[in-house]
Write an enzyme that holds these catalytic residues in place. Structure first.
Site, short mmCIF file in Angstrom:
data_model
loop_
_atom_site.label_atom_id
_atom_site.label_comp_id
_atom_site.label_asym_id
_atom_site.label_seq_id
_atom_site.Cartn_x
_atom_site.Cartn_y
_atom_site.Cartn_z
N GLU A 24 -40.80 -42.42 2.98
CA GLU A 24 -39.96 -42.26 2.63
C GLU A 24 -38.78 -42.43 3.65
O GLU A 24 -37.11 -43.08 3.78
CB GLU A 24 -38.91 -41.50 1.74
N ASN A 64 -44.21 -36.16 0.40
CA ASN A 64 -43.15 -37.26 -0.44
C ASN A 64 -41.67 -36.69 -0.41
O ASN A 64 -41.81 -35.27 0.04
CB ASN A 64 -43.48 -37.42 -1.53
N ASP A 119 -29.89 -39.45 -19.52
CA ASP A 119 -30.57 -39.96 -18.97
C ASP A 119 -29.70 -41.17 -18.30
O ASP A 119 -28.26 -41.47 -18.82
CB ASP A 119 -32.38 -40.61 -18.94
#
Length: 419
Positions: free
Chosen positions: A195, A132, A242
């Site tokens: 990806e 990943n 964030d």
């Protein structure tokens, strides 16, 4: 990445800061004030780039399409590009066995930050044949240690949990400063291990990978941090700002041990400003194709945007070619189903510019009747990043059908002037 920086330089779209700048607050403050990419030549003697994909203009240039065609392009591409393994890489020009993360221009951005944060690091992990690559925020807690925010049920979290259940360390390599197409692809929601294939398909050329000393395969980059995620050790991670511009909560998160650093000569560090334009685009744009494809199943969709005012995550505007009454509400439900963090969505007609907030407001002002065109859905799953969400993760969602009534289309015709 260097090729893309040169492309930006040639088009006059990059700001270069050559005077010395501190990595504690000063560089992020400058990047926040400047619209578009900023290249720092001297952050305590090191180079760094911020706002690399700071606007949709840079994103369009990277993909080689017009700005209004970004989502169509992303919706069409499949994660089936070619991967090529190579034996050497310019990333290995300098090898540091003595690890010191403080020697890198890793920045502290806001007053209450838990520490300096790597914000554009692609964490590449491999375990039992599964791979990943995804961006995680990484807080520096020592010269060779990081705290990694692993969000369930994302793939890195799952691989770490699987390895930890057997008492194994999860091998990782943190990639900083690679081809921006690869960085963007690592933010998308593609099948496990796809990806780099997606990046190759987006760029229309193979992605080359080379093996690190711990066996993890990575693309060419400015800097790569090799190491592993400990199966047991956890520390408090945060506070961190964030996408909403507010502080996320502090949690107990796994520790990453860095065992080796490799990098190019005179490397260019890539930093993403938390809650800045690049952060918002990286978070939001990958969801736009999902919404686009979902809405296309219920009506003719023309375009989708997750708006900057909605943190490129919580608010969407969906443009459709309305065929029958009810298409607008079907589009609303499809959008919510495809992006569960979405909080408010507005559906508009083809004559509304979805990139212009004034035009969207015009559609709401002239085409919405509250008791008929506003949907309110209570007690549904929302975003953990929404400060107004409930403790159990639920929220209230609102969908606004700001499309014309088909039988009365002439009443909504917008006047034009002849040339």
């Amino acid at each position: 990445m260097r090729d893309f920086i040169e492309q930006l330089r040639n088009s006059g779209k990059i700001t270069e800061i050559k005077n010395p700048v501190s990595k504690e607050f000063e560089a992020p403050r400058i990047a926040k004030k400047i619209q578009g990419p900023v290249l720092f030549h001297d952050i305590e003697g090191k180079k760094a780039i911020m706002n690399l994909l700071g606007t949709r203009d840079e994103l369009a240039a990277m993909l080689g399409v017009r700005k209004d065609m970004i989502i169509q392009k992303l919706s069409e591409v499949q994660p089936d590009g070619e991967i090529v393994m190579v034996c050497d890489s310019p990333t290995m020009e300098v090898v540091n066995e003595q690890v010191d993360l403080y020697s890198l221009p890793i920045m502290k951005h806001f007053a209450k930050d838990g520490g300096p944060y790597i914000t554009a690091g692609i964490v590449v992990s491999e375990y039992e044949g599964s791979m990943n690559a995804s961006i995680h925020r990484l807080m520096v807690i020592g010269k060779d240690k990081l705290a990694a925010r692993l969000v369930p049920p994302r793939h890195t979290y799952i691989l770490h949990k699987k390895a930890a259940s057997k008492g194994d360390k999860l091998p990782v390599a943190i990639v900083i400063g690679t081809d921006p197409v690869i960085t963007f692809a690592s933010t998308t929601r593609v099948p496990l291990g796809k990806e780099f294939h997606y990046a190759a398909a987006l760029r229309g050329a193979p992605v080359e990978l080379f093996a690190c000393s711990n066996g993890v395969r990575v693309p060419h980059a400015e800097i790569v941090l090799e190491g592993y995620i400990d199966p047991v050790e956890r520390v408090p991670e945060g506070p961190f700002v964030d996408i909403t511009g507010t502080y996320d909560e502090v949690r107990q998160e796994p520790v990453v041990h860095i065992t080796r650093i490799i990098h190019r000569k005179d490397p260019i560090y890539h930093g993403i400003l938390p809650a800045g334009p690049e952060h918002l685009l990286m978070m939001g744009v990958p969801y736009e194709p999902k919404i686009y494809r979902a809405v296309s199943e219920v009506t003719t969709v023309k375009n989708v945007v997750l708006t900057e005012g909605g943190c490129c995550y919580l608010h969407a505007v969906v443009q459709i070619e309305k065929q029958t009454e009810g298409d607008g509400k079907n589009a609303i439900m499809a959008a919510f189903a495809s992006h569960t963090s979405l909080k408010h969505v507005v559906v508009v007609d083809e004559d509304i510019d979805i990139f212009d907030p004034k035009d969207v407001e015009f559609a709401i002002a002239t085409r919405v009747k509250g008791d008929m065109d506003v949907m309110i859905i209570t007690n549904v799953r929302g975003s953990s990043l929404d400060p107004r969400g409930a403790a159990d993760g639920t929220t209230t969602k609102i969908g606004i059908d700001a499309t014309k009534v088909l039988k009365q289309a002439e009443m909504f015709e917008r006047a034009t002037m002849p040339e």
